[in-house]
Design an enzyme around this catalytic site. Sequence first.
Site, short mmCIF file in Angstrom:
data_model
loop_
_atom_site.label_atom_id
_atom_site.label_comp_id
_atom_site.label_asym_id
_atom_site.label_seq_id
_atom_site.Cartn_x
_atom_site.Cartn_y
_atom_site.Cartn_z
N ARG A 129 0.87 -1.18 0.00
CA ARG A 129 0.00 0.00 0.00
C ARG A 129 0.90 1.22 0.00
NH1 ARG A 129 -5.37 1.48 3.45
NH2 ARG A 129 -6.13 0.00 1.92
N HIS A 170 -7.45 0.72 -6.41
CA HIS A 170 -7.67 -0.12 -5.22
C HIS A 170 -8.34 -1.41 -5.71
CE1 HIS A 170 -7.93 -1.30 -1.19
NE2 HIS A 170 -8.73 -0.39 -0.68
N GLN A 191 -10.27 -3.91 -3.37
CA GLN A 191 -11.54 -3.38 -2.87
C GLN A 191 -12.66 -3.59 -3.89
OE1 GLN A 191 -12.21 -1.57 0.23
NE2 GLN A 191 -14.24 -2.12 -0.50
N ASP A 246 -17.19 6.82 -1.21
CA ASP A 246 -15.86 6.72 -0.59
C ASP A 246 -15.58 8.08 0.04
OD1 ASP A 246 -13.18 6.15 0.01
OD2 ASP A 246 -12.48 6.24 -2.06
N CYS A 268 -16.70 1.66 0.92
CA CYS A 268 -15.47 0.88 1.12
C CYS A 268 -14.92 1.03 2.52
CB CYS A 268 -14.43 1.25 0.07
SG CYS A 268 -13.97 2.99 0.09
N ARG A 281 -13.57 -8.70 2.17
CA ARG A 281 -12.17 -8.45 1.79
C ARG A 281 -11.33 -9.70 2.07
NH1 ARG A 281 -10.37 -3.20 1.69
NH2 ARG A 281 -8.52 -4.17 0.79
N1 CP Z 1 -11.35 0.00 2.54
C1 CP Z 1 -10.07 -0.09 2.95
O1 CP Z 1 -9.14 -0.36 2.17
O2 CP Z 1 -9.91 0.09 4.28
P1 CP Z 1 -8.52 0.29 5.04
O3 CP Z 1 -7.95 1.60 4.61
O4 CP Z 1 -8.89 0.26 6.49
O5 CP Z 1 -7.61 -0.84 4.67
N1 NVA Z 2 -9.94 6.72 -1.49
C1 NVA Z 2 -9.59 6.31 -0.15
C2 NVA Z 2 -9.83 4.84 0.03
C3 NVA Z 2 -9.63 4.34 1.43
C4 NVA Z 2 -9.80 2.87 1.55
C5 NVA Z 2 -8.15 6.68 0.15
O1 NVA Z 2 -7.30 6.52 -0.73
O2 NVA Z 2 -7.88 7.14 1.27
#
Ligand code: CP
Ligand code: NVA
Length: 298
Positions: A101, A128, A131, A217, A257, A285
Amino acid sequence: MKHLLSLEKLSRDEMVAILRSAGSFKQQRGRDPRKPLAGQTWAMIFAKSSTRTRVSFEVGISELGARPMFLSAAEIQLGRGEPIKDTARVLGRMVHGAVIRTYGQKDVEEFAEFSGIPTINALTDEEHPCQILTDIFTFEELSGPIQGKVVTFVGDGACNVPASWVWAAAKLGFELRIAAPKPYQPSADLLQRAGGRVVCTEDIKAAAAGADVLYTDVWVSMGKEAESAQRLQTLTGYQINQALVKLAKPGALVMHCLPAYRGKEIDEETFEANAATIFTEAENRLHVQKAILNWIVG
Ligand code: CP
Ligand code: NVA
């Protein structure tokens, strides 16, 4: 060598196979003899916060027989400026796979190229994929096949989550509507490259009319905190609430999400009324990512 770096690179057949196998991982949890990662160690390099992605990958990797090794990007030499390609070449000689990530999409791509081990995008600024595969699995579990359906995304349409929805729409044959102010709509380049039935509009009511799912989101994605004030101002009104739900198809799903910011992209009442769906989506997930891991080493 397989990777999951972007939904752009995943074929329709691969998506369908992963979604099907996720159902079997969900059904068999707790009594599943499959251990496709037996004896392995998987690195999880996270440069941004995470609850769902981190926990679901740690649990999923363990359940498939491997040891997850969580590495906060800030606490390894990467955080002090060691190049990603050097980090990749070191880890590639020690571990069997990586879940990453981070910010730049090019960083996960470079890691995959230099590490020589299966690499999974656990969220970048651009995509993502885990997701959105989970969201589609959840939709199909609760409402049936997504092909031909209408998915309406409301909010920051230019971030990673809607971008992955755009690729999924093109490959799985559903209509995607993105209701967002002009500066927060997906780039013309992305829309053109992906193709498919994607409508971008500032008219949130028209976007919601007859939709099979309303999805949102956060307005301020990780890394965009400096733009908070501007975003909260411009995105006001792009909220899923009871009035919007009334415009969607009766029985439409409301999905998020997570994490959710009540009073911003969704109101409290609508969030709680749809909590069963939203937390099933979060749980899934785990099952979908086990299917992704199983596919990647297969
Ligand atoms: N939706 C999602 O990816 O959540 P986190 O940021 O908690 O991993
Ligand atoms: N768009 C959001 C998604 C979080 C899971 C971010 O990147 O923070």
